[in-house]
Design an enzyme around this catalytic site. Structure first.
Site, PDB file in Angstrom:
ATOM      1  N   ARG A 132      -8.527  -2.316 -22.414  1.00 21.38           N
ATOM      2  CA  ARG A 132      -8.698  -3.772 -22.474  1.00 21.38           C
ATOM      3  C   ARG A 132      -7.608  -4.503 -21.678  1.00 21.38           C
ATOM      4  NH1 ARG A 132      -9.037  -4.269 -28.875  1.00 21.38           N
ATOM      5  NH2 ARG A 132      -7.569  -2.559 -28.659  1.00 21.38           N
ATOM      6  N   TYR A 162     -12.459   1.187 -16.694  1.00 23.76           N
ATOM      7  CA  TYR A 162     -11.858   0.173 -17.568  1.00 23.76           C
ATOM      8  C   TYR A 162     -11.881  -1.191 -16.874  1.00 23.76           C
ATOM      9  CZ  TYR A 162     -10.054   3.906 -20.610  1.00 23.76           C
ATOM     10  OH  TYR A 162      -9.930   4.985 -21.461  1.00 23.76           O
ATOM     11  N   ARG A 235     -16.048  12.048 -18.415  1.00 21.16           N
ATOM     12  CA  ARG A 235     -17.160  12.570 -19.221  1.00 21.16           C
ATOM     13  C   ARG A 235     -17.773  13.761 -18.488  1.00 21.16           C
ATOM     14  NH1 ARG A 235     -18.351  10.486 -24.533  1.00 21.16           N
ATOM     15  NH2 ARG A 235     -17.391   8.418 -24.627  1.00 21.16           N
ATOM     16  N   ASN A 265     -13.548  14.166 -23.441  1.00 17.92           N
ATOM     17  CA  ASN A 265     -14.856  14.242 -24.107  1.00 17.92           C
ATOM     18  C   ASN A 265     -15.631  15.510 -23.765  1.00 17.92           C
ATOM     19  OD1 ASN A 265     -14.841  11.446 -25.345  1.00 17.92           O
ATOM     20  ND2 ASN A 265     -14.651  10.903 -23.173  1.00 17.92           N
ATOM     21  N   SER A 316      -9.016   6.321 -29.495  1.00 14.20           N
ATOM     22  CA  SER A 316      -9.450   5.616 -30.706  1.00 14.20           C
ATOM     23  C   SER A 316      -8.791   6.184 -31.957  1.00 14.20           C
ATOM     24  CB  SER A 316     -10.976   5.676 -30.841  1.00 14.20           C
ATOM     25  OG  SER A 316     -11.443   4.703 -31.759  1.00 14.20           O
ATOM     26  N   LEU A 318      -7.253   4.771 -34.258  1.00 13.43           N
ATOM     27  CA  LEU A 318      -7.441   3.908 -35.424  1.00 13.43           C
ATOM     28  C   LEU A 318      -8.926   3.706 -35.721  1.00 13.43           C
ATOM     29  CD1 LEU A 318      -4.661   1.201 -34.872  1.00 13.43           C
ATOM     30  CD2 LEU A 318      -4.537   3.354 -36.163  1.00 13.43           C
ATOM     31  N   GLY A 320     -11.501   2.747 -33.982  1.00 17.16           N
ATOM     32  CA  GLY A 320     -12.148   1.518 -33.543  1.00 17.16           C
ATOM     33  C   GLY A 320     -11.938   0.350 -34.478  1.00 17.16           C
ATOM     34  N   SER A 370      -3.938  -1.144 -28.480  1.00 23.91           N
ATOM     35  CA  SER A 370      -3.642  -2.571 -28.605  1.00 23.91           C
ATOM     36  C   SER A 370      -2.988  -3.110 -27.338  1.00 23.91           C
ATOM     37  CB  SER A 370      -2.730  -2.818 -29.805  1.00 23.91           C
ATOM     38  OG  SER A 370      -2.380  -4.199 -29.887  1.00 23.91           O
TER      39      SER A 370
END
Length: 405
Positions: A132, A162, A235, A265, A316, A318, A320, A370
């Protein structure tokens, strides 16, 4: 003889004093530098000889191995405090006192750094992700990058996709990061940059040799770098023969465009197939891991990582946002167990969730998602938790939803 508080310099001592003493009368003295030349050591790094004492409490302080932060242990309550302005973590309840008797069930302390697989590259035990990151101006982006570095994190993980919003924005995170790096040339030497590629919308996945070469070149251009430390296939492309993919990756390493190879992944069999054709090690694997996504801990993924000496990078961590905001009975049970440990160490639930992942013997590196500097700083409290088997398994049982067999 009571333990004393060892600090690095006069200015930091005064700031620490202001932070830890509730009233001026608590202050005793700052001893001159030539008095009491005893040192306290942690991982071979000396602390002192400058000293601060207070009337009520006993302190121990030490540098982290990268010498960017100080840790403080206090034989009192179990609260914690982060001093962002001086880059110091205060962790109460003597996390590593001079004399400590460890219970047989205690797990090893979390090390601030680790090797990235077989690469020989040292990275921090927590990473920062840039999913993000796009959408801000360069000045704001630079402040955020500096804040993350000031927290002691050196591993930065991005990807070419991203910034993509479903219509456009492909490559925006890398481009913005590249602008930050270009404006401050010294930043590059302070970090390990990792990126990913292999998603080509709307295909969606492409690990052909031709595409991988194009993707790597484009990433280097956007980041304004000549080489990147870690490049990962984002991926798996089941239509690409692993031998073709391996040859493309080897060519990129041999040309100096990338230093080492990772995957993201991938299943265990896909990792094994690619590894069979590669002439160099796969140094990292990036699965989703959290206290609510424990599959890699039980299906053999992390076992394979240990066997192959791959560093797991946990995306991820946390779940999501479900760790912070539990949305079902299982998530609430996990949050309850995490809160119990968080209260013990005086840290947040999120930091405890990160540390739970890090306590696994494969030593996963959680990728902090974050984009707020205060939350990144809060996450660093994960380094202070001393897990034991009983507490760690209590979180696992809550995550499984059934007792251990």
């Amino acid at each position: 003889m009571q333990d004393r508080f060892y600090a690095a310099n006069h200015a930091i001592r005064l700031k620490l004093y202001a932070a830890i003493c509730s009233a001026p009368q608590d202050y005793l003295e700052i001893l001159p530098e030539d008095r009491d030349a005893s040192y306290h050591f942690h991982n071979g790094f000396p602390i002192g000889p400058n000293v601060i004492e207070t009337k009520r409490e006993t302190y121990i302080v030490w540098f982290t191995p990268n010498r960017t932060s100080l840790f403080l242990g206090l034989n009192c309550d179990r609260r914690a405090l982060w001093l962002r302005d001086v880059g110091i973590i205060i962790c109460r309840d003597s996390i590593i006192p001079k004399q400590r008797t460890y219970d047989m069930s205690d797990l090893p302390n979390i090390s601030p750094t680790r090797q990235l697989g077989q690469s020989g590259i040292e990275v921090t035990s927590m990473a920062w992700g840039m999913w993000r990151f796009a959408g801000r101006d360069v000045a704001e982006a630079a402040r955020l990058v500096h804040a993350v570095l000031d927290c002691g994190i050196t591993l930065f993980d991005t990807a070419d996709i991203y910034g993509f919003n479903g219509t456009d924005g492909f490559g925006d995170a890398e481009s913005l990061f590249g602008e930050v790096l270009s404006k401050d040339k010294g930043l590059r030497d302070r970090m390990i940059v990792a990126s990913k590629g292999g998603i080509m919308l709307p295909l969606p996945y492409d690990s052909s040799a031709a595409y991988l070469e194009t993707a790597i070149d484009a990433t280097l251009s956007r980041l304004a770098l000549d080489t990147i430390a870690l490049w990962q296939i984002h991926r798996p492309d089941i239509l690409a023969h692993p031998q073709e993919t391996a040859r493309a990756l080897e060519k990129a390493v041999q040309s100096g465009k990338i230093q080492c190879v990772g995957v993201s992944n991938f299943t265990q069999s896909q990792i094994a197939a690619l590894n069979h054709f590669l002439d160099q090690p796969i140094v990292s694997t990036q699965p989703e891991i959290s206290a609510l996504r424990i599959d890699p801990m039980e299906n053999g993924e992390l076992d394979q990582a240990m066997v192959m000496d791959m560093t797991p990078l946990a995306w991820s961590p946390l779940a999501g946002g479900r760790i912070a905001s539990p949305d079902d009975d299982r998530a609430q049970a996990v949050a309850k167990e995490l809160d119990r440990i968080a209260e013990t160490f005086g840290i947040s639930r999120a930091a405890t969730a990160y540390s739970w992942i890090m306590a696994h013997p494969s030593r996963p590196i959680p990728i902090i998602g974050s984009q707020r500097a205060d939350r990144v700083a809060d996450a660093m409290d994960a380094m202070t938790v001393q897990w034991n088997r009983q507490d760690w398994y209590a979180v696992l049982v809550a995550a499984r939803g059934v007792p251990l067999p």
